[in-house]
Design an enzyme around this catalytic site. Structure first.
Site, PDB file in Angstrom:
ATOM      1  N   ASP A  31      58.532 102.299  52.384  1.00 38.48           N
ATOM      2  CA  ASP A  31      57.577 102.183  51.282  1.00 38.48           C
ATOM      3  C   ASP A  31      58.132 101.221  50.238  1.00 38.48           C
ATOM      4  O   ASP A  31      59.323 101.232  49.919  1.00 38.48           O
ATOM      5  CB  ASP A  31      57.316 103.560  50.666  1.00 38.48           C
ATOM      6  N   ILE A  32      57.256 100.388  49.695  1.00 39.13           N
ATOM      7  CA  ILE A  32      57.676  99.370  48.724  1.00 39.13           C
ATOM      8  C   ILE A  32      58.064  99.997  47.378  1.00 39.13           C
ATOM      9  O   ILE A  32      58.772  99.378  46.584  1.00 39.13           O
ATOM     10  CB  ILE A  32      56.534  98.332  48.542  1.00 39.13           C
ATOM     11  N   ASN A  88      47.945 111.728  52.123  1.00 33.28           N
ATOM     12  CA  ASN A  88      47.073 111.806  50.962  1.00 33.28           C
ATOM     13  C   ASN A  88      45.672 111.370  51.398  1.00 33.28           C
ATOM     14  O   ASN A  88      45.523 110.300  52.000  1.00 33.28           O
ATOM     15  CB  ASN A  88      47.571 110.875  49.849  1.00 33.28           C
ATOM     16  N   VAL A  97      45.672 103.450  49.712  1.00 35.56           N
ATOM     17  CA  VAL A  97      45.473 102.462  50.783  1.00 35.56           C
ATOM     18  C   VAL A  97      44.603 103.102  51.873  1.00 35.56           C
ATOM     19  O   VAL A  97      45.000 104.098  52.485  1.00 35.56           O
ATOM     20  CB  VAL A  97      46.820 102.000  51.375  1.00 35.56           C
ATOM     21  N   HIS A 101      47.901 106.912  56.841  1.00 35.76           N
ATOM     22  CA  HIS A 101      49.364 106.792  56.803  1.00 35.76           C
ATOM     23  C   HIS A 101      49.962 108.118  56.382  1.00 35.76           C
ATOM     24  O   HIS A 101      49.359 108.898  55.648  1.00 35.76           O
ATOM     25  CB  HIS A 101      49.816 105.666  55.858  1.00 35.76           C
ATOM     26  N   HIS A 103      53.497 109.759  54.738  1.00 36.43           N
ATOM     27  CA  HIS A 103      54.733 109.503  54.009  1.00 36.43           C
ATOM     28  C   HIS A 103      55.824 110.409  54.583  1.00 36.43           C
ATOM     29  O   HIS A 103      55.674 111.640  54.566  1.00 36.43           O
ATOM     30  CB  HIS A 103      54.570 109.832  52.525  1.00 36.43           C
TER      31      HIS A 103
HETATM   32  P1  AMP Z   1      48.872 106.410  49.260  1.00 37.41           P
HETATM   33  O1  AMP Z   1      48.861 106.530  47.777  1.00 37.41           O
HETATM   34  O2  AMP Z   1      49.054 107.717  49.969  1.00 37.41           O
HETATM   35  O3  AMP Z   1      47.668 105.628  49.774  1.00 37.41           O
HETATM   36  O4  AMP Z   1      50.167 105.585  49.621  1.00 37.41           O
HETATM   37  C1  AMP Z   1      50.192 104.197  49.695  1.00 37.41           C
HETATM   38  C2  AMP Z   1      51.640 103.798  49.700  1.00 37.41           C
HETATM   39  O5  AMP Z   1      51.733 102.447  50.142  1.00 37.41           O
HETATM   40  C3  AMP Z   1      52.331 103.868  48.343  1.00 37.41           C
HETATM   41  O6  AMP Z   1      53.429 104.774  48.412  1.00 37.41           O
HETATM   42  C4  AMP Z   1      52.767 102.434  48.090  1.00 37.41           C
HETATM   43  O7  AMP Z   1      53.998 102.349  47.427  1.00 37.41           O
HETATM   44  C5  AMP Z   1      52.825 101.871  49.497  1.00 37.41           C
HETATM   45  N1  AMP Z   1      52.665 100.427  49.615  1.00 37.41           N
HETATM   46  C6  AMP Z   1      51.722  99.657  49.033  1.00 37.41           C
HETATM   47  N2  AMP Z   1      51.872  98.366  49.400  1.00 37.41           N
HETATM   48  C7  AMP Z   1      52.933  98.333  50.243  1.00 37.41           C
HETATM   49  C8  AMP Z   1      53.589  97.295  50.966  1.00 37.41           C
HETATM   50  N3  AMP Z   1      53.181  96.004  50.905  1.00 37.41           N
HETATM   51  N4  AMP Z   1      54.659  97.614  51.716  1.00 37.41           N
HETATM   52  C9  AMP Z   1      55.090  98.897  51.784  1.00 37.41           C
HETATM   53  N5  AMP Z   1      54.498  99.920  51.143  1.00 37.41           N
HETATM   54  C10 AMP Z   1      53.442  99.649  50.379  1.00 37.41           C
END
Ligand code: AMP
Ligand code: ZN
Length: 115
Positions: A31-32, A88, A97, A101, A103
């Site tokens: 995760d970024i 989520n 997103v 996915h 976590h």
């Molecule tokens: P969610 O809030 O459950 O949709 O989680 C989305 C996750 O994607 C968050 O924890 C972000 O930090 C992560 N995220 C967003 N953009 C990127 C990226 N380019 N590379 C890796 N993780 C990302």
């Protein structure tokens, strides 16, 4: 692949990510914005918008995601100490997103209830 989907692009290698595992069904990458010492996102290659869009034919994908989580836990030596696997869903679930996915969080004591 869905148009303009960030995670489809990461799975396709069009946007860089720190990939820790990939196979024909799933991709796992750091995760970024990590929320724990270990914070890996495990995604299907197939574009599935979210939990509500999972269908029975996706069962192999979901099993693979769980298997990847178990393998990560063993490799990172946290299988016994513990970890958390989180999905989520939609606004109240905190989904940002719209590509399914999970976590994988580890390396610290998690709290409950979640925020
Ligand atoms: P969610 O809030 O459950 O949709 O989680 C989305 C996750 O994607 C968050 O924890 C972000 O930090 C992560 N995220 C967003 N953009 C990127 C990226 N380019 N590379 C890796 N993780 C990302
Ligand atoms: Zn997608």
């Amino acid at each position: 692949m869905a148009d303009n989907c960030l995670f489809c692009k990461i799975a396709a290698g069009e946007i860089p990510a720190q990939i820790v595992y990939q196979d024909e069904l799933v991709v796992a990458f750091n995760d970024i914005d990590p929320q724990a010492p270990v914070h890996v996102l495990i995604i299907p290659r197939k574009h599935i918008a979210g939990m509500n869009d999972v269908v029975a034919e996706d069962s192999c994908i979901l099993m693979r995601i769980h298997q990847v989580a178990i393998d990560l836990a063993r490799q990172l030596n946290v299988a016994e100490s513990g970890y958390r696997l989180v999905n989520n869903c939609n606004d109240d679930g905190g989904q940002a997103v719209p590509h399914l996915h999970y976590h994988f969080l580890a390396g610290r004591k998690m709290t409950w209830p979640p925020g």
